[in-house]
Design a protein around this motif. Structure first.
Motif, PDB file in Angstrom:
ATOM      1  N   PRO A 127      -8.611 -10.955  20.908  1.00  0.00           N
ATOM      2  CA  PRO A 127      -7.444 -10.495  21.516  1.00  0.00           C
ATOM      3  C   PRO A 127      -6.797  -9.878  20.504  1.00  0.00           C
ATOM      4  N   SER A 128      -5.556  -9.243  20.247  1.00  0.00           N
ATOM      5  CA  SER A 128      -5.036  -8.885  19.321  1.00  0.00           C
ATOM      6  C   SER A 128      -4.691  -9.599  18.290  1.00  0.00           C
ATOM      7  N   ALA A 129      -4.175  -9.098  17.639  1.00  0.00           N
ATOM      8  CA  ALA A 129      -3.722  -9.938  15.920  1.00  0.00           C
ATOM      9  C   ALA A 129      -2.096 -10.261  16.523  1.00  0.00           C
ATOM     10  N   LEU A 130      -1.964 -11.522  16.143  1.00  0.00           N
ATOM     11  CA  LEU A 130      -0.821 -11.700  16.287  1.00  0.00           C
ATOM     12  C   LEU A 130      -0.536 -13.240  15.483  1.00  0.00           C
ATOM     13  N   PRO A 131       1.151 -13.118  15.094  1.00  0.00           N
ATOM     14  CA  PRO A 131       0.635 -14.518  13.731  1.00  0.00           C
ATOM     15  C   PRO A 131       0.788 -16.208  14.963  1.00  0.00           C
ATOM     16  N   GLU A 132      -0.049 -17.166  14.434  1.00  0.00           N
ATOM     17  CA  GLU A 132      -0.115 -18.164  15.098  1.00  0.00           C
ATOM     18  C   GLU A 132       1.183 -18.858  15.593  1.00  0.00           C
ATOM     19  N   LEU A 148       3.579   3.362  17.838  1.00  0.00           N
ATOM     20  CA  LEU A 148       3.575   2.579  16.993  1.00  0.00           C
ATOM     21  C   LEU A 148       3.276   2.721  15.754  1.00  0.00           C
ATOM     22  N   MET A 149       4.228   3.396  15.048  1.00  0.00           N
ATOM     23  CA  MET A 149       3.349   4.489  14.117  1.00  0.00           C
ATOM     24  C   MET A 149       3.904   3.635  12.866  1.00  0.00           C
ATOM     25  N   ASN A 150       2.265   4.108  11.615  1.00  0.00           N
ATOM     26  CA  ASN A 150       2.475   3.235  10.242  1.00  0.00           C
ATOM     27  C   ASN A 150       3.615   4.413   9.598  1.00  0.00           C
ATOM     28  N   THR A 191       1.358   8.875   9.492  1.00  0.00           N
ATOM     29  CA  THR A 191      -0.377   9.356   9.415  1.00  0.00           C
ATOM     30  C   THR A 191      -1.499   8.510  10.364  1.00  0.00           C
ATOM     31  N   SER A 192      -1.261   7.383  10.826  1.00  0.00           N
ATOM     32  CA  SER A 192      -1.924   7.091  12.261  1.00  0.00           C
ATOM     33  C   SER A 192      -1.131   5.452  12.563  1.00  0.00           C
ATOM     34  N   GLU A 193      -1.128   5.402  13.797  1.00  0.00           N
ATOM     35  CA  GLU A 193      -0.779   4.247  14.671  1.00  0.00           C
ATOM     36  C   GLU A 193      -1.154   3.098  13.559  1.00  0.00           C
ATOM     37  N   SER A 194      -0.019   2.241  13.904  1.00  0.00           N
ATOM     38  CA  SER A 194      -0.075   0.994  13.417  1.00  0.00           C
ATOM     39  C   SER A 194      -0.928   0.029  13.775  1.00  0.00           C
ATOM     40  N   THR A 195      -1.231  -0.740  12.696  1.00  0.00           N
ATOM     41  CA  THR A 195      -2.269  -1.438  13.303  1.00  0.00           C
ATOM     42  C   THR A 195      -1.309  -3.547  13.195  1.00  0.00           C
ATOM     43  N   SER A 196      -0.541  -3.120  13.391  1.00  0.00           N
ATOM     44  CA  SER A 196       0.539  -4.221  12.948  1.00  0.00           C
ATOM     45  C   SER A 196       1.888  -4.161  13.903  1.00  0.00           C
ATOM     46  N   THR A 197       2.336  -5.671  14.787  1.00  0.00           N
ATOM     47  CA  THR A 197       3.233  -5.323  15.340  1.00  0.00           C
ATOM     48  C   THR A 197       3.933  -6.117  15.421  1.00  0.00           C
ATOM     49  N   VAL A 216       5.954  -6.377  21.001  1.00  0.00           N
ATOM     50  CA  VAL A 216       6.665  -6.257  19.408  1.00  0.00           C
ATOM     51  C   VAL A 216       7.690  -8.252  19.166  1.00  0.00           C
ATOM     52  N   PHE A 217       6.079  -7.391  17.792  1.00  0.00           N
ATOM     53  CA  PHE A 217       6.536  -9.305  17.814  1.00  0.00           C
ATOM     54  C   PHE A 217       8.083  -9.265  16.488  1.00  0.00           C
ATOM     55  N   LEU A 218       8.751 -10.724  16.227  1.00  0.00           N
ATOM     56  CA  LEU A 218      10.198 -10.276  15.408  1.00  0.00           C
ATOM     57  C   LEU A 218       9.647 -11.493  15.004  1.00  0.00           C
ATOM     58  N   ALA A 219       9.364 -11.915  13.564  1.00  0.00           N
ATOM     59  CA  ALA A 219       9.375 -13.225  12.606  1.00  0.00           C
ATOM     60  C   ALA A 219      11.270 -13.264  11.981  1.00  0.00           C
TER      61      ALA A 219
END
Length: 415
Positions: A77-82, A171-173, A177-183, A360-363
């Motif tokens: 799966p995609s990386a998300l906080p635990e 979602l970009m960084n 310059t590139s797509e964000s690896t984190s949501t 999109v995950f909001l912490a």
């Protein structure tokens, strides 16, 4: 068997795809999820998104992320906080070992979600589970006996019949310059969004964002909802206490970038937000107007300003009257030529699409005060000082008692 995802199309003149979702539970040797909503799937244009509740069986026991995989190739799966209660898979239709079945009426993509719990020591307390997933895409064909048309048929008709526009929202960084690896975001962060249209070998197009809405589910009409862009390109979120804005100048006519200050819905514990935008295009040489625009609000001048075009095209953002929500931008007008009027798809809004980014995950950033260990030198000095003060206090107290005793004796002798 009911559709659970919105209408999308693939780029082909002879094939249209309407994604439908079918879920089937596995046989006796596998445990089926107790709640059918614990696994949800979106069948999109070129990929599928599988959302899995960690409480897969509705028992309160959460599945571990590493125990879940997709397809025969065990895609992760995609990386998300635990602490997120969801596990998200986002893969291409042909990825993870999926199998495509072609029937006279449909294309059917088969894959499965697997839950294979790892034993703790030599014991295992949970059954394995498999949820087969199918995405059904009906096939439509159009056959005409008319002769081949001349090569001077304009682009506006060609793109309408070939349907090769490919929209995206990413979602970009921070430096674009590139797509964000984190949501994952926290309050105070800024989300960088980039909308694009890929036209292949066609002439240049100019992309616009008609509207954007934030919701807690992929359904853009669900409640609660918050309008970010409205009224054919007015970034209404920039009216609030935010720095949200369209980025100018554009990197390319077919690309539009904008920022949104991260927020959350009050009185709702869910931390996942979906952003759905309605995108549309015009010919690149068509002048911007009140329908085709990208406007942000400048708080210092208390006025709206466009990414391109004269400032007065943003004037309707104040009146909130920029045309009806479904008004076509006129990329594919109905021609007076009777052959073109009868052409298939000519009256559909082919140059527009709804695209969703998320979840999109909001912490929620909650600070906790952790007491620090005292400095050993400070402790030693403080102990010595405390001892000294204690001795001084005892000495003073003794002197006071002695003085009072002497006064008492003198008083008795005098009497």
């Amino acid at each position: 068997m009911a559709p659970l995802s919105r209408f999308m199309t693939l780029g082909s003149s002879s094939l249209l795809l309407f994604p439908l979702l079918f879920l089937m539970l596995a046989g006796d040797s596998w445990q089926a999820p107790h709640n059918p909503l614990s696994v949800q799937v979106q069948c999109l244009e070129s990929h599928l998104v599988v959302s899995v509740q960690k409480d897969l069986f509705g028992t309160g026991k959460l599945a571990k992320t590493e125990d879940l995989s997709l397809g025969p190739k065990d895609c992760k799966p995609s990386a998300l906080p635990e602490d997120v209660p969801l596990v998200i898979f986002e893969v291409g239709l042909h990825e993870c070992g999926s199998v495509v079945q072609v029937t006279p009426d449909e294309l059917i993509y088969h894959t499965s979600l697997f839950y294979r719990p790892h034993p703790i020591g030599s014991i295992l307390r949970t059954n394995q589970a498999e949820v087969p997933i199918e995405c059904h895409y009906p096939r439509w064909g159009n056959v005409s006996s008319r002769a081949i048309q001349p090569t001077w048929v304009p682009f506006k008709f060609t793109i309408a019949s070939e349907k090769k526009l490919d929209f995206s929202l990413r979602l970009m960084n921070d430096d674009w310059t590139s797509e964000s690896t984190s949501t994952g975001f926290q309050l105070g962060d800024t989300a960088h969004l980039q909308a694009e249209v890929h036209t292949g070998s066609h002439v240049a197009l100019r992309l616009f964002v008609d509207s954007c809405v934030a919701t807690l589910s992929p359904d853009k009409n669900s409640e609660p909802r918050y309008d970010i862009v409205d009224f054919h390109g007015c970034l209404v979120d920039s009216l609030s206490d935010s720095s949200s804005t369209f980025r100018a100048p554009r990197p390319k006519p077919d690309t539009l970038q904008f920022t949104v200050d991260v927020f959350h819905f009050v009185n709702d514990s869910r931390k996942l937000v979906y952003i759905t935008c309605h995108l549309g295009v015009t010919a690149a040489d068509q002048a911007p107007n009140h329908i085709n625009k990208a406007c942000s609000f400048n708080k210092s001048t208390n006025s709206w300003f466009p990414v391109e075009g004269p400032p007065d095209i943003c004037r309707c953002c104040n009146t909130k009257d920029c045309g009806s929500p479904n008004q076509s931008r006129g990329l594919f007008p109905i021609s007076a030529n009777p052959w073109r009027r009868a052409a298939p798809f000519q009256q559909q809004q082919i140059g527009e699409a709804d695209i969703t980014v998320g979840p999109v995950f909001l912490a929620m950033n909650i600070s906790h005060h952790t007491p620090q260990e005292p400095n050993p030198d400070f402790v030693e000095k403080y102990a010595a000082l405390s001892l000294g003060l204690s001795l001084i206090a005892v000495l003073v107290f003794t002197l006071v008692i002695m003085a009072l005793a002497l006064l008492f004796r003198k008083h008795n002798s005098a009497s």
